[in-house]
Design a protein around this motif. Structure first.
Motif, PDB file in Angstrom:
ATOM      1  N   ALA A  55       0.841  -1.205   0.000  1.00  0.00           N
ATOM      2  CA  ALA A  55       0.000   0.000   0.000  1.00  0.00           C
ATOM      3  C   ALA A  55       0.873   1.251   0.000  1.00  0.00           C
ATOM      4  CB  ALA A  55      -0.935  -0.006   1.210  1.00  0.00           C
ATOM      5  N   GLY A  56       1.978   1.223   0.739  1.00  0.00           N
ATOM      6  CA  GLY A  56       2.898   2.354   0.749  1.00  0.00           C
ATOM      7  C   GLY A  56       3.512   2.603  -0.620  1.00  0.00           C
ATOM      8  N   ILE A  57       3.838   1.521  -1.323  1.00  0.00           N
ATOM      9  CA  ILE A  57       4.364   1.664  -2.690  1.00  0.00           C
ATOM     10  C   ILE A  57       3.313   2.312  -3.577  1.00  0.00           C
ATOM     11  CG2 ILE A  57       5.084   0.375  -4.753  1.00  0.00           C
ATOM     12  CD1 ILE A  57       6.352  -1.687  -2.792  1.00  0.00           C
ATOM     13  N   LEU A  58       2.089   1.801  -3.513  1.00  0.00           N
ATOM     14  CA  LEU A  58       1.007   2.340  -4.344  1.00  0.00           C
ATOM     15  C   LEU A  58       0.759   3.811  -4.035  1.00  0.00           C
ATOM     16  CD1 LEU A  58      -1.288   2.016  -6.393  1.00  0.00           C
ATOM     17  CD2 LEU A  58      -2.738   1.265  -4.488  1.00  0.00           C
ATOM     18  N   LEU A  59       0.664   4.174  -2.767  1.00  0.00           N
ATOM     19  CA  LEU A  59       0.396   5.568  -2.396  1.00  0.00           C
ATOM     20  C   LEU A  59       1.532   6.487  -2.835  1.00  0.00           C
ATOM     21  CD1 LEU A  59      -1.127   4.848   1.105  1.00  0.00           C
ATOM     22  CD2 LEU A  59      -2.361   5.767  -0.878  1.00  0.00           C
ATOM     23  N   SER A  60       2.758   6.006  -2.782  1.00  0.00           N
ATOM     24  CA  SER A  60       3.895   6.813  -3.240  1.00  0.00           C
ATOM     25  C   SER A  60       3.853   7.023  -4.751  1.00  0.00           C
ATOM     26  CB  SER A  60       5.220   6.148  -2.844  1.00  0.00           C
ATOM     27  OG  SER A  60       5.340   6.084  -1.444  1.00  0.00           O
ATOM     28  N   VAL A  61       3.501   5.975  -5.488  1.00  0.00           N
ATOM     29  CA  VAL A  61       3.382   6.106  -6.947  1.00  0.00           C
ATOM     30  C   VAL A  61       2.247   7.068  -7.294  1.00  0.00           C
ATOM     31  CG1 VAL A  61       2.846   4.863  -9.089  1.00  0.00           C
ATOM     32  CG2 VAL A  61       4.408   3.871  -7.432  1.00  0.00           C
ATOM     33  N   LEU A  62       1.145   7.001  -6.556  1.00  0.00           N
ATOM     34  CA  LEU A  62       0.035   7.934  -6.800  1.00  0.00           C
ATOM     35  C   LEU A  62       0.481   9.371  -6.543  1.00  0.00           C
ATOM     36  CD1 LEU A  62      -2.997   6.025  -5.215  1.00  0.00           C
ATOM     37  CD2 LEU A  62      -2.390   6.228  -7.636  1.00  0.00           C
ATOM     38  N   TYR A  63       1.293   9.572  -5.518  1.00  0.00           N
ATOM     39  CA  TYR A  63       1.806  10.917  -5.253  1.00  0.00           C
ATOM     40  C   TYR A  63       2.709  11.377  -6.400  1.00  0.00           C
ATOM     41  CZ  TYR A  63       4.571  14.736  -3.616  1.00  0.00           C
ATOM     42  OH  TYR A  63       5.201  15.950  -3.550  1.00  0.00           O
ATOM     43  N   ILE A  64       3.621  10.513  -6.825  1.00  0.00           N
ATOM     44  CA  ILE A  64       4.537  10.876  -7.901  1.00  0.00           C
ATOM     45  C   ILE A  64       3.773  11.188  -9.183  1.00  0.00           C
ATOM     46  CG2 ILE A  64       6.344   9.952  -9.427  1.00  0.00           C
ATOM     47  CD1 ILE A  64       7.430   8.456  -6.962  1.00  0.00           C
ATOM     48  N   SER A  65       2.700  10.451  -9.434  1.00  0.00           N
ATOM     49  CA  SER A  65       1.924  10.651 -10.660  1.00  0.00           C
ATOM     50  C   SER A  65       1.335  12.048 -10.753  1.00  0.00           C
ATOM     51  CB  SER A  65       0.777   9.646 -10.744  1.00  0.00           C
ATOM     52  OG  SER A  65       1.279   8.345 -10.803  1.00  0.00           O
ATOM     53  N   THR A  66       0.947  12.603  -9.616  1.00  0.00           N
ATOM     54  CA  THR A  66       0.249  13.894  -9.630  1.00  0.00           C
ATOM     55  C   THR A  66       1.045  15.025  -9.001  1.00  0.00           C
ATOM     56  OG1 THR A  66      -0.812  13.403  -7.513  1.00  0.00           O
ATOM     57  CG2 THR A  66      -2.003  12.774  -9.525  1.00  0.00           C
ATOM     58  N   GLU A  67       2.115  14.677  -8.279  1.00  0.00           N
ATOM     59  CA  GLU A  67       2.873  15.659  -7.499  1.00  0.00           C
ATOM     60  C   GLU A  67       1.945  16.404  -6.532  1.00  0.00           C
ATOM     61  OE1 GLU A  67       6.162  16.157  -7.334  1.00  0.00           O
ATOM     62  OE2 GLU A  67       6.557  14.645  -8.839  1.00  0.00           O
ATOM     63  N   SER A  68       0.925  15.707  -6.091  1.00  0.00           N
ATOM     64  CA  SER A  68      -0.045  16.270  -5.159  1.00  0.00           C
ATOM     65  C   SER A  68      -0.429  15.187  -4.155  1.00  0.00           C
ATOM     66  CB  SER A  68      -1.286  16.741  -5.919  1.00  0.00           C
ATOM     67  OG  SER A  68      -2.312  17.071  -5.018  1.00  0.00           O
ATOM     68  N   LEU A  69      -0.654  15.593  -2.925  1.00  0.00           N
ATOM     69  CA  LEU A  69      -1.060  14.639  -1.895  1.00  0.00           C
ATOM     70  C   LEU A  69      -2.526  14.230  -2.014  1.00  0.00           C
ATOM     71  CD1 LEU A  69       0.677  16.022   1.310  1.00  0.00           C
ATOM     72  CD2 LEU A  69       1.169  13.907   0.111  1.00  0.00           C
ATOM     73  N   TRP A  70      -3.324  14.984  -2.760  1.00  0.00           N
ATOM     74  CA  TRP A  70      -4.770  14.750  -2.740  1.00  0.00           C
ATOM     75  C   TRP A  70      -5.179  13.381  -3.272  1.00  0.00           C
ATOM     76  CZ3 TRP A  70      -7.108  17.103   0.743  1.00  0.00           C
ATOM     77  CH2 TRP A  70      -6.764  18.401   1.090  1.00  0.00           C
ATOM     78  N   LEU A  71      -4.531  12.877  -4.286  1.00  0.00           N
ATOM     79  CA  LEU A  71      -4.889  11.553  -4.794  1.00  0.00           C
ATOM     80  C   LEU A  71      -4.534  10.473  -3.771  1.00  0.00           C
ATOM     81  CD1 LEU A  71      -6.033   9.770  -7.012  1.00  0.00           C
ATOM     82  CD2 LEU A  71      -3.762   9.737  -8.069  1.00  0.00           C
ATOM     83  N   ALA A  72      -3.349  10.568  -3.175  1.00  0.00           N
ATOM     84  CA  ALA A  72      -2.945   9.599  -2.157  1.00  0.00           C
ATOM     85  C   ALA A  72      -3.852   9.686  -0.929  1.00  0.00           C
ATOM     86  CB  ALA A  72      -1.491   9.814  -1.762  1.00  0.00           C
ATOM     87  N   ILE A  73      -4.175  10.895  -0.496  1.00  0.00           N
ATOM     88  CA  ILE A  73      -5.066  11.070   0.652  1.00  0.00           C
ATOM     89  C   ILE A  73      -6.435  10.489   0.345  1.00  0.00           C
ATOM     90  CG2 ILE A  73      -6.363  12.779   2.000  1.00  0.00           C
ATOM     91  CD1 ILE A  73      -3.830  14.575   1.832  1.00  0.00           C
ATOM     92  N   SER A  74      -6.974  10.793  -0.827  1.00  0.00           N
ATOM     93  CA  SER A  74      -8.305  10.302  -1.208  1.00  0.00           C
ATOM     94  C   SER A  74      -8.331   8.779  -1.298  1.00  0.00           C
ATOM     95  CB  SER A  74      -8.741  10.886  -2.551  1.00  0.00           C
ATOM     96  OG  SER A  74      -8.802  12.275  -2.467  1.00  0.00           O
ATOM     97  N   PHE A  75      -7.338   8.203  -1.950  1.00  0.00           N
ATOM     98  CA  PHE A  75      -7.290   6.747  -2.072  1.00  0.00           C
ATOM     99  C   PHE A  75      -7.211   6.103  -0.694  1.00  0.00           C
ATOM    100  CE2 PHE A  75      -5.396   2.602  -2.461  1.00  0.00           C
ATOM    101  CZ  PHE A  75      -6.047   2.061  -3.554  1.00  0.00           C
ATOM    102  N   HIS A  76      -6.322   6.603   0.149  1.00  0.00           N
ATOM    103  CA  HIS A  76      -6.125   6.058   1.488  1.00  0.00           C
ATOM    104  C   HIS A  76      -7.415   6.192   2.313  1.00  0.00           C
ATOM    105  CE1 HIS A  76      -2.988   5.790   5.001  1.00  0.00           C
ATOM    106  NE2 HIS A  76      -4.075   5.097   5.280  1.00  0.00           N
TER     107      HIS A  76
END
Length: 164
Positions: A55-76
């Protein structure tokens, strides 16, 4: 909880690691830290901690994809919400008591597949889902021209300020 975890892990620590070590090493280190932060949760298991690394790998990739925390926060946030509210599963060993339904397979004879008292996060099904999501995220992770232009503008303005 998802908001504060993402701000701390992806918002502060991951960005600092990324500046020093780059993406891949930072993802690995951050995912291990993320899992260790859940180590003392009630009923933690090796499989649960492995899935939290994924899950940490996925959330980090989601952050890198958007350069924003909002996608990682929303997914989590929605991952945790659906886990407790819809499936009636503990979230990393913690029961917040907000379930609408209870997945009867959790903790039963198929606990290896659906998880047990740590929650659905310790099941093999979660391992499969997270692995697929990681591969899909890596596959579609392209540099967004808008984000790259914004980062260039920020660096340009910062260099102007430093040269004053």
């Amino acid at each position: 909880m998802a908001f504060s975890e993402e701000v701390i892990f992806r918002g502060i620590i991951f960005q600092s690691l990324r500046e020093r070590f780059g993406n891949i090493i930072s993802i690995v280190i951050m995912s291990l830290f993320f899992s260790l932060a859940h180590f003392m949760n009630p009923n933690s298991t090796t499989m649960g901690l492995i899935n939290i690394i994924l899950a940490g790998i996925l959330l980090s990739v989601l952050y890198i994809s958007t350069e924003s925390l909002w996608l990682a926060i929303s997914f989590h946030f929605f991952w945790n919400l659906n886990q407790q509210l819809i499936l009636g599963s503990n979230i990393s060993g913690i029961d917040f008591g907000i379930q609408m339904f209870k997945l009867s397979a959790i903790g039963g004879s198929s606990s290896w597949l659906f998880g047990s008292s740590f929650g659905i996060e310790e099941g093999v099904l979660t391992t499969i889902i997270l692995t697929i999501l990681i591969f899909v995220s890596f596959r579609i992770n392209k540099e967004n021209p808008f984000i790259m232009a914004t980062k260039f503008r920020i660096r340009n303005e910062e260099s102007k300020l430093l040269n004053l």
